[in-house]
Scaffold this active site. Structure first.
Site, PDB file in Angstrom:
ATOM      1  N   THR A 213       0.817  -1.211   0.000  1.00  0.00           N
ATOM      2  CA  THR A 213       0.000   0.000   0.000  1.00  0.00           C
ATOM      3  C   THR A 213       0.851   1.262   0.000  1.00  0.00           C
ATOM      4  O   THR A 213       0.489   2.266  -0.614  1.00  0.00           O
ATOM      5  CB  THR A 213      -0.918  -0.007   1.244  1.00  0.00           C
TER       6      THR A 213
ATOM      7  N   THR B 187       2.297  -4.288   4.441  1.00  0.00           N
ATOM      8  CA  THR B 187       2.318  -4.593   5.880  1.00  0.00           C
ATOM      9  C   THR B 187       1.943  -6.043   6.182  1.00  0.00           C
ATOM     10  O   THR B 187       2.364  -6.580   7.197  1.00  0.00           O
ATOM     11  CB  THR B 187       1.353  -3.671   6.647  1.00  0.00           C
ATOM     12  N   ASP B 188       1.153  -6.663   5.288  1.00  0.00           N
ATOM     13  CA  ASP B 188       0.605  -7.981   5.641  1.00  0.00           C
ATOM     14  C   ASP B 188       1.670  -9.012   6.001  1.00  0.00           C
ATOM     15  O   ASP B 188       1.503  -9.786   6.937  1.00  0.00           O
ATOM     16  CB  ASP B 188      -0.248  -8.528   4.484  1.00  0.00           C
TER      17      ASP B 188
ATOM     18  N   LYS C 222       2.200  -8.359  12.779  1.00  0.00           N
ATOM     19  CA  LYS C 222       1.014  -7.569  12.467  1.00  0.00           C
ATOM     20  C   LYS C 222      -0.143  -8.139  13.275  1.00  0.00           C
ATOM     21  O   LYS C 222      -0.437  -9.333  13.182  1.00  0.00           O
ATOM     22  CB  LYS C 222       0.714  -7.637  10.961  1.00  0.00           C
TER      23      LYS C 222
HETATM   24  N1  ASP Z   1      -2.140  -6.036   1.126  1.00  0.00           N
HETATM   25  C1  ASP Z   1      -1.122  -5.021   1.353  1.00  0.00           C
HETATM   26  C2  ASP Z   1       0.211  -5.703   1.367  1.00  0.00           C
HETATM   27  O1  ASP Z   1       0.593  -6.298   2.336  1.00  0.00           O
HETATM   28  C3  ASP Z   1      -1.403  -4.286   2.608  1.00  0.00           C
HETATM   29  C4  ASP Z   1      -0.414  -3.225   2.971  1.00  0.00           C
HETATM   30  O2  ASP Z   1       0.489  -2.856   2.261  1.00  0.00           O
HETATM   31  O3  ASP Z   1      -0.571  -2.698   4.069  1.00  0.00           O
HETATM   32  O4  ASP Z   1       0.903  -5.622   0.400  1.00  0.00           O
END
Ligand code: ASP
Length: 471
Positions: A116, A193-194, A272
Site C-alpha cells: 500500500t 504490511t501484511d 502484524k
Molecule cells: N495487502 C497489502 C500488502 O501487504 C497491505 C499493505 O500494504 O498494508 O501488500
C-alpha cells in the site's frame, strides 16, 4: 477558490467504464464520473465521488468513493435518485521532483517492494495498485528531504502476500550491495504490511551483523486517504535509517492509534496484530526497541548492535521453501501431515495449542514425518510465552517422536528460520543447532510481563480512554 463545475454534457469520458443499466442510471440522473453525489438508495443515503469503472466490470453497480476513503458499490436496482453536489476530478500523478542533495544529511537508500505504501488508487478498477516511482515519493512527501538524501530503487511492485523465496534473496543481495558499494548511512525497505514481519524475520537471518540500520516500513492506508499513515511512517523510517544507532533489521510503524510517535520493532519479535488499525505492529514477548518521532529516537533498551563505520556484512541468502506451517485445530487428522510428507516437504512448523500441543491421532504421523527426514518444530498459538513440552507427558511423548520445541520463537519466525536453516543443511543436529541458536532475539531468555501495555502506546491510550469514559 473552488473550480467551476464543468458543464455536464461537455465533460469528456463522463461515463467512463459504465455501460448497460449502470450507464442508463447515470444518464437519467445526469451525474457522471467525478460527480460528488448524494445517492438515495433503498439501503439508505450514501455520499461520495463517482469513480470510473473497469470496462470488464458488471453493469449493475456504481462505485463511489466516500469521505472515509472507502469505495462502495451501489447496486443500480437499489438507487432511487442521485444528485450532484459538486465535481472533483482526481489527479493521480504526483509531480515528480528531483530529490535535493545536501552534503550535511545522511544518505539513505530506499528499496521498494510494493504494498500500500507504494500504491495509489487505480480509478479504472477502484482498486489499490502498486506503483512506485522515486520522484513521486519525494513529490508526495517533501519532508523526506529535511531528514536525509534519498536514493530510491524499485526492486519489486507486489502486494506482500506475493513476497517469497526469490524476492527475499533478491532483497538481501540488494541490501548487501548497497552496504558494501555505496557509502550509505541506512536502508529503508518499503513493503506491504501484511507479511512485513515475515520479511523482517528472514532478512534478519539473511543479512547478519549489518553496520547500519535496515528499516522496514509500510502503510495501512494508502496515501490518497486523509488518514494515511504513509507519509509519517516514511519520515520516521528515513530518520531512523539515517540517524539511529541501532544497526539491526527493524520495523518502523505507528505506535499508538494516534500519530504521536512511531515504534521501532526488532525484526524477529514483531507481528502484524490488527487487520486495519494503523498501530497494527506489536513487539511480541518483549518490549520494542525505541520510539521515533520527527525530532528524536528514544531507545527503550540498550541491548542492540551499534552502528559501525565499516562496510562489513554477512549476506547469507539461502532459503529452502519446502517448509509448511500448521496451525493446529482440535480434531485435526493425520492426513494433513501425511500429505506434506508425501508432497516432499522437508520441514513443518506447528503452531500448537497452549504450551505446544496437538492431539494424539497426529502422533503416528509425526513419527512418520521424523522417519522420512522431515524436521518438525513446535511453537505456540498464544504467541506470548514459551513452548513447554516437559509439563505434560504428552509433550514428552511428542519430543520422543522428534518434535523440537522452539522456545518462544513466533510461528512465522520459526517458519522463516527453518526455511533458512534448511537452505544450509538437512542434517538433523545441524538444523537443530541453527534453529535454536538465536541470531537476533528470535529466542529470548525471558519475556517481560509489561511488554505489551507499557511501551506500545498502551498506557497513555488506556489513561486517555479511562479519562474520556469517566467524564
Ligand atoms: N495487502 C497489502 C500488502 O501487504 C497491505 C499493505 O500494504 O498494508 O501488500
Amino acid at each position: 477558490m473552488t473550480e467551476p463545475i464543468p458543464v455536464f454534457d461537455e465533460r469528456p469520458d463522463r461515463y467512463k467504464g459504465y455501460r448497460g443499466a449502470a450507464r442508463a442510471l447515470l444518464e437519467r440522473e445526469r451525474v457522471g464520473v467525478w460527480s460528488d453525489v448524494l445517492a438515495r438508495t433503498s439501503r439508505g443515503d450514501f455520499a461520495g465521488i463517482i469513480l470510473p469503472r473497469s470496462e470488464t466490470a458488471d453493469d449493475r453497480h456504481i462505485v463511489i468513493k466516500m469521505v472515509s476513503g472507502y469505495n462502495v458499490g451501489l447496486a443500480v436496482a437499489n438507487v432511487i435518485s442521485m444528485v450532484e453536489r459538486g465535481y472533483t476530478e482526481a489527479h493521480y500523478k504526483v509531480p515528480e521532483k528531483e530529490f535535493p542533495v545536501d552534503g550535511g544529511k545522511p544518505n539513505v537508500v530506499l528499496f521498494g517492494t510494493g504494498g500500500t505504501i507504494a500504491s495509489r488508487l487505480d480509478y479504472r478498477t477502484g482498486a489499490v495498485i502498486p506503483a512506485f516511482s522515486p520522484g513521486e515519493l519525494y513529490g508526495s512527501v517533501p519532508e523526506l528531504a529535511d531528514v536525509c538524501n534519498l536514493r530510491t530503487e524499485k526492486l519489486y511492485g507486489v502486494f506482500s502476500e506475493n513476497m517469497a523465496r526469490e524476492q527475499y534473496i533478491g532483497l538481501a543481495e540488494a541490501i548487501g550491495r548497497a552496504i558494501r558499494e555505496e557509502g550509505i548511512d541506512g536502508i529503508v525497505v518499503g513493503h506491504g504490511t501484511d507479511t512485513m514481519h515475515h520479511t523482517a524475520a528472514v532478512l534478519t537471518f539473511m543479512v547478519q551483523n549489518p553496520p547500519i540500520p535496515i528499516v522496514m516500513v509500510g502503510s495501512q492506508r494508502s496515501s490518497d486517504r486523509p488518514s494515511s499513515d504513509a507519509a509519517l511512517n516514511l519520515i520516521h523510517a528515513a530518520k531512523t535509517a539515517g540517524t539511529s544507532d541501532i544497526a539491526e533489521v527493524l520495523v518502523c510503524m505507528f505506535g499508538p492509534t494516534s500519530d504521536e510517535y512511531g515504534l521501532l520493532h526488532r525484526g524477529t519479535r514483531v507481528r502484524k496484530m490488527h487487520s486495519s488499525y494503523r498501530s497494527t505492529f506489536r513487539t511480541i514477548g518483549d518490549i520494542p526497541m525505541a520510539t521515533v518521532d520527527r525530532d528524536e529516537i528514544v531507545p527503550l533498551r540498550s541491548d542492540y548492535n551499534r552502528r559501525r563505520e565499516d562496510r562489513e556484512v554477512t549476506i547469507d541468502a539461502v532459503f529452502d521453501d519446502r517448509v509448511s506451517i500448521i496451525y493446529y485445530y482440535p480434531g485435526m487428522k493425520a492426513d494433513v501431515i501425511d500429505s506434506l510428507i508425501d508432497c516432499g516437504y522437508k520441514g513443518i512448523v506447528i503452531a500448537g495449542t497452549g504450551l505446544g500441543h496437538v492431539n494424539k491421532p497426529l502422533y503416528p504421523a509425526l513419527k512418520r514425518a521424523h522417519d522420512a527426514g522431515v524436521h518438525v518444530y513446535m511453537t505456540v498459538q498464544t504467541l506470548w510465552g514459551y513452548v513447554q513440552m516437559y509439563v505434560y507427558d504428552t509433550g514428552r511423548d511428542m519430543m520422543e517422536l522428534g518434535v523440537v520445541p522452539a522456545a518462544n520463537m513466533l510461528p512465522e519466525v520459526a517458519y522463516m528460520k527453518l526455511c533458512w536453516a534448511l537452505g544450509h543443511s538437512h542434517e538433523r543436529d545441524e538444523v537443530k543447532r541453527l534453529m535454536l541458536t538465536p541470531i537476533s532475539s528470535e529466542i529470548t531468555r525471558r519475556e517481560p510481563h509489561d511488554g505489551y501495555l507499557i511501551y506500545q502506546g498502551g498506557l497513555p491510550e488506556v489513561a486517555e480512554f479511562v479519562a474520556g469514559n469517566l467524564k
